[in-house]
Enzyme design. Structure first.
Site, short mmCIF file in Angstrom:
data_model
loop_
_atom_site.label_atom_id
_atom_site.label_comp_id
_atom_site.label_asym_id
_atom_site.label_seq_id
_atom_site.Cartn_x
_atom_site.Cartn_y
_atom_site.Cartn_z
N THR A 117 3.09 11.81 13.00
CA THR A 117 2.99 10.87 14.12
C THR A 117 1.64 11.01 14.79
O THR A 117 0.94 12.01 14.62
CB THR A 117 4.07 11.18 15.17
OG1 THR A 117 3.83 12.49 15.70
CG2 THR A 117 5.47 11.13 14.58
N ARG A 175 0.84 -1.20 0.00
CA ARG A 175 0.00 0.00 0.00
C ARG A 175 0.88 1.25 0.00
O ARG A 175 0.57 2.23 -0.70
CB ARG A 175 -0.96 -0.02 1.20
CG ARG A 175 -2.14 0.92 1.06
CD ARG A 175 -1.88 2.31 1.64
NE ARG A 175 -1.40 2.22 3.00
CZ ARG A 175 -0.44 2.98 3.49
NH1 ARG A 175 0.16 3.90 2.77
NH2 ARG A 175 -0.03 2.82 4.75
N PHE A 210 2.33 23.02 19.74
CA PHE A 210 3.49 22.36 19.09
C PHE A 210 4.80 22.76 19.76
O PHE A 210 5.72 21.97 19.87
CB PHE A 210 3.58 22.75 17.61
CG PHE A 210 2.41 22.33 16.80
CD1 PHE A 210 2.34 21.03 16.30
CD2 PHE A 210 1.37 23.19 16.53
CE1 PHE A 210 1.26 20.62 15.55
CE2 PHE A 210 0.29 22.79 15.78
CZ PHE A 210 0.22 21.50 15.28
N GLU A 254 3.93 9.83 8.03
CA GLU A 254 2.90 10.76 7.54
C GLU A 254 2.22 11.49 8.70
O GLU A 254 1.00 11.64 8.72
CB GLU A 254 1.84 10.01 6.73
CG GLU A 254 2.40 9.12 5.65
CD GLU A 254 2.77 9.89 4.42
OE1 GLU A 254 2.27 11.00 4.22
OE2 GLU A 254 3.62 9.38 3.65
N ALA A 291 -1.93 11.57 1.14
CA ALA A 291 -1.39 10.26 1.52
C ALA A 291 -2.02 9.78 2.83
O ALA A 291 -2.34 8.60 2.98
CB ALA A 291 0.12 10.34 1.67
N ARG A 292 -2.23 10.70 3.76
CA ARG A 292 -2.86 10.34 5.04
C ARG A 292 -4.28 9.84 4.82
O ARG A 292 -4.75 8.95 5.53
CB ARG A 292 -2.89 11.56 5.97
CG ARG A 292 -1.54 11.94 6.49
CD ARG A 292 -1.56 13.34 7.08
NE ARG A 292 -0.23 13.71 7.54
CZ ARG A 292 0.10 14.94 7.90
NH1 ARG A 292 -0.79 15.92 7.84
NH2 ARG A 292 1.32 15.19 8.32
#
Lengths: 384, 248
Positions: free
Chosen positions: A365, A90, A383, A363, A242-243
């Site tokens: 954490t 995948r 953050f 992609e 992608a996520r």
């Protein structure tokens, strides 16, 4: 395969057909050979062409570039079925589609599209995506890889790490700072000063190639910069794609673990009865089925939001964060149901479990997705 | 060479089947339907015949609106056109065969292909009935097929061996596993199949000849047998697996 709430009935004919087709492909071509590749630490390169022939690369991109032009439910279902085989397979399709073809289609020039998309769709070219660096993972904005303007082009220096398909790639979409601003560059295999050594020693994603990308005074022609994007939102928008695929994909791993667990629990006899008849085992199976069912609906809705054009990156974070976590929990629980047998490669459990350790981290954490959502709902960023 | 491929929609082999309250039919609630696995060989063979000789492949099914899904599969695999004989009710094999024969008369194919059986009701009846209604030769359980000019040579599976049969076109062929390796529908073709139209045909006016009186699920109780380790007993295990359980 579990479909406890009959999600199947919500799918269109072509969505069902895509799922059925990829499912059969994975059952016939991937599952019989994948343990062997995981054991040897090799990527099954022979599957690239059949995957391309099926139309698995750039599924949602237009047919004029050799792609399938299907919707995001189809894309998600295809990722789910591929990952039911293996996260590494995948990952290959995710990188090719979401991290290479997507930015070339979205931010590239028409020449970039015409040159690369048909070759990437047909599997004649393999792509990779260079964002993460040895010292900049969750904080990609700090990247040190940089490009300097020269007469007629750019000079690229720096290094990337944890790059899926890097060693195999004919084309790398590399993000580097030009005058302090993040830009996307197309770096081609064989360019002087560019090398992509494979990283060895992984206990996870063993049937996938992970590499470093090293750029030492790589001379890029002027046309190899992606004209359509400046700043970190370029690579981040690719990661959202992608996520999205990962959110669906890990359901496939979870399904494989659940199916194997249910089967094992019904046939494994202890104290003269199948272990499926014990309450502690049933509790595990019920957790698995419940979480898989919830994850399926989360993704199905997310797909529709994506097709409508209203999907938010935070929603993708929620799905990726949740589905990776429950898939990993399910894989670990599955190992417990399988007892000692769960560690053998006769069962897919340990492979999925080890793979999901990576998928939970790459992609974005689990922690970073928590902070993205935390910021979104409180308005306070945590953050730094 | 024009080929007509007849396919049917059947419950997925992994679906849990229950009987409807009337005790005579399958309860469709929650059942996932798929293309009958043997029909995949028929579609693939039809496509190969067209690739070799030119012409067209038409795929036909008898069923309700939901059966259009399997026609989309056939279109995505490469079938040129698709047609449905609309009927929401389950009919007996004779009505199904009569309806197919009506369509066959109107489009005059050179070959009609079927899967050897539908894995739901296992009547094994429709291909031979269609051949009889058309007055054409019929070859069942075909595992290898060669067409040259107007002659057909087919290898068919018989108990414990093979048989080679010759016939002339037009004819009806029922495909057995092993005939070919069916292709996967490509994702871009699935998208293209979406926009193709499926023509509708009326069902035959033929009258039902058989009626279902009762339907029940098999007794799932396991009949365990314990064998020793002698060569003789191992031979007996093999014989029973082959002849009784029919799994080897």
């Amino acid at each position: 395969m579990p479909d406890y709430f009959n999600l199947d009935a919500l799918l269109t004919d072509e969505e069902r057909l895509v799922q059925q087709t990829v499912k059969e492909f994975v059952d016939r071509e991937v599952i019989p050979i994948i343990e062997h590749h995981a054991r040897d630490g090799t990527f099954p390169l022979h599957l690239v062409k059949p995957m391309a022939d099926l139309g698995l690369f750039g599924i949602t991109l237009p047919q004029e570039y050799g792609c399938a032009g299907l919707n995001n439910v189809c894309y998600g279902l295809a990722m789910q079925e591929l990952e039911r085989g293996d996260s590494g397979i995948r990952s290959f399709a995710s990188v090719q589609s979401s991290l290479v073809m997507y930015p070339i289609y979205t931010y590239g020039s028409e020449d970039h599209r015409r040159k690369w998309l048909p070759r990437l769709a047909s599997g004649d070219a393999i792509g990779c995506f260079g964002l993460t660096e040895p010292d900049y993972g969750s904080n990609p904005g700090g990247m040190v890889t940089n490009a300097k303007k020269t007469d007629g082009g750019f000079l690229l220096n720096g290094a990337k790490m944890w790059i899926t398909n890097g060693t195999l790639a004919d084309i790398a979409v590399v993000w580097a700072k030009l005058d302090g601003v993040v830009r996307g560059f197309l770096v081609e295999k064989g360019m002087k000063g560019f090398s992509a050594p494979e990283m060895k020693g992984k206990h996870s994603l063993r049937a996938s190639v992970t590499s470093e990308l090293v750029f030492q005074d790589v001379e890029l022609p002027e046309e190899n910069v992606l004209p359509g994007i400046e700043g970190l939102k370029g690579p981040l928008s690719c990661l959202t794609q992608a996520r999205y695929g990962i959110s669906w994909g890990v359901i496939g791993s979870a399904m494989a673990c659940y199916d194997s667990s249910l089967n094992y629990a019904q046939s494994r006899i202890q104290f003269d009865r199948p272990i499926a008849g014990f309450q502690l085992t049933q509790e595990k199976l019920v957790y698995m089925l419940t979480e898989i069912t919830k994850a399926q609906f989360l993704c199905w809705r997310l797909a529709h939001l994506k097709d409508e054009g209203t999907m938010l990156p935070q929603q993708v974070s929620l799905a990726k964060r949740n589905n990776c976590e429950i898939a990993l929990n399910i894989a670990r629980m599955s190992r417990e149901i399988h007892g000692a047998n769960g560690i053998l490669d006769e069962y897919p459990i340990m492979r999925h479990s080890a793979n999901l350790e990576s998928v939970k981290t790459y992609e974005g954490t689990h922690e970073m997705h928590t902070l993205i959502l935390g910021q979104d709902i409180t308005g306070i960023q945590a953050f730094t | 060479m024009n080929v007509l491929v007849c396919i049917s929609q059947v419950p997925d082999t992994t679906t849990k089947i229950t009987v409807s309250p009337d005790g005579k039919s399958m309860n469709p609630q929650g059942v996932k339907f798929i293309l009958n696995p043997y029909d995949e060989f028929a579609i693939e063979e039809g496509l190969r015949i067209r690739e070799k000789f030119g012409g067209t492949v038409t795929t036909l099914t008898v069923g309700g609106e939901s059966a259009k899904e399997i026609l989309r599969t056939a279109l995505a695999m490469g079938s040129d056109t698709a047609a449905i004989i609309k009927d929401e009710e389950r009919q007996d094999s004779y009505i199904v065969a009569s309806s197919i024969a009506d369509v066959a008369r109107s489009i005059s194919p050179d070959v009609i292909l079927f899967g050897r059986q539908s894995i739901d009701f296992d009547s094994f009846a429709v291909p031979s009935m269609v051949a009889e209604l058309l007055g054409w030769p019929n070859i069942s359980m075909v595992s290898s097929l060669t067409i040259e000019d107007h002659s057909v040579t087919a290898e068919r599976d018989i108990e414990g061996g093979k048989e080679t049969i010759e016939a002339t076109l037009p004819c009806v062929i029922a495909a057995q596993k092993g005939l070919n390796d069916p292709r996967y529908p490509k994702l871009p073709d699935i998208m293209k199949a979406k926009s193709k139209t499926i023509s509708e045909h009326p069902k035959s006016s033929a009258v039902r000849r058989v009626n279902v009186l009762d339907m029940k699920l098999p007794d799932t109780k396991r009949l365990n047998k314990i064998f020793g380790e002698s060569d003789q007993e191992l031979d007996e295990v093999v014989r029973l697996l082959h002849e009784e359980a029919k799994i080897i």
